[in-house]
Design a protein around this motif. Sequence first.
Motif, short mmCIF file in Angstrom:
data_model
loop_
_atom_site.label_atom_id
_atom_site.label_comp_id
_atom_site.label_asym_id
_atom_site.label_seq_id
_atom_site.Cartn_x
_atom_site.Cartn_y
_atom_site.Cartn_z
N ARG A 1 5.30 5.53 -0.73
CA ARG A 1 6.42 4.70 -1.15
C ARG A 1 7.61 4.82 -0.20
N ASN B 1 11.66 3.08 0.12
CA ASN B 1 12.76 2.20 -0.28
C ASN B 1 13.86 2.30 0.76
N TYR C 1 7.20 -5.31 9.80
CA TYR C 1 7.59 -6.59 9.21
C TYR C 1 8.86 -7.07 9.91
N THR D 1 5.17 -11.64 3.76
CA THR D 1 5.70 -10.34 3.34
C THR D 1 4.62 -9.26 3.34
N GLU E 1 3.77 -4.21 1.97
CA GLU E 1 4.37 -5.43 1.46
C GLU E 1 5.87 -5.28 1.35
N ASN F 1 9.22 -6.15 -0.19
CA ASN F 1 9.74 -6.67 -1.44
C ASN F 1 11.26 -6.62 -1.37
N LYS F 2 11.84 -7.78 -1.11
CA LYS F 2 13.29 -7.82 -0.88
C LYS F 2 14.08 -7.47 -2.14
N SER F 3 13.60 -7.94 -3.29
CA SER F 3 14.33 -7.68 -4.53
C SER F 3 14.30 -6.20 -4.91
N GLN F 4 13.20 -5.55 -4.58
CA GLN F 4 13.06 -4.12 -4.86
C GLN F 4 13.51 -3.26 -3.68
N THR F 5 13.87 -3.89 -2.59
CA THR F 5 14.19 -3.20 -1.32
C THR F 5 13.16 -2.13 -1.02
N SER F 6 11.89 -2.55 -1.04
CA SER F 6 10.82 -1.59 -0.82
C SER F 6 9.86 -2.10 0.26
N HIS G 1 6.32 -0.45 0.62
CA HIS G 1 5.31 0.57 0.36
C HIS G 1 4.06 0.37 1.20
#
Lengths: 115, 114
Positions: free
Chosen positions: A22, A24, A50, A55, A66, A68-73, A75
């Motif tokens: 993980r 972030n 990326y 994504t 992947e 994930n902009k909303s999760q700022t992740s 992983h």
Amino acid sequence: AQSVTQLDSQVPVFEEAPVELRCNYSSSVSVYLFWYVQYPNQGLQLLLKYLSGSTLVESINGFEAEFNKSQTSFHLRKPSVHISDTAEYFCAVSEAGSTLGRLYFGRGTQLTVWP
Amino acid sequence: DAGVTQSPTHLIKTRGQHVTLRCSPISGHKSVSWYQQVLGQGPQFIFQYYEKEERGRGNFPDRFSARQFPNYSSELNVNALLLGDSALYLCASSFLRGGQETQYFGPGTRLLVL
């Protein structure tokens, strides 16, 4: 400034099992995202990155990550690991559009694959 | 093609001494960056040089300095060594400077300060 948090310092897993490492990040601007791998007594090797577009990004040795902009992740996953995947994995970000290209790294996740 | 090379591979110094680390980038690459990786942590940005000019500097004291030569190789100098300077020093090169450029890392120089 940017910062990166790798939530697990160590991840032990058995061979052929799936794994997720993980990552972030925190940034007030758009970023590029990277995963590097470091084998013992070696430098860093780029695993995948990326920049824009899809994504989901993949490496040649079966890893994928992947954005994930909303999760700022960002992983990192692999459906089936091998003994040879044992290494330290670093997530990193750089500021999109910057001419500097400075990388901000997380503290790393040691992946250990057991037979 | 040869990758990024660094010398020496290992080095032992005592407190107060000075050290010079060297890096040769991939042929054709004009940008060199230096990172410090303390045991158990991720690499920390020290400097970036592009076309022989310093383009960026991280949060390191003035004891740290660097330069880039006309052939794009680079040296990192650290004066008045402290125990806390013990680390793996990584050099990375890229063709251009900029966030999209993949940075290729060398094997590093492992410095131990006693």
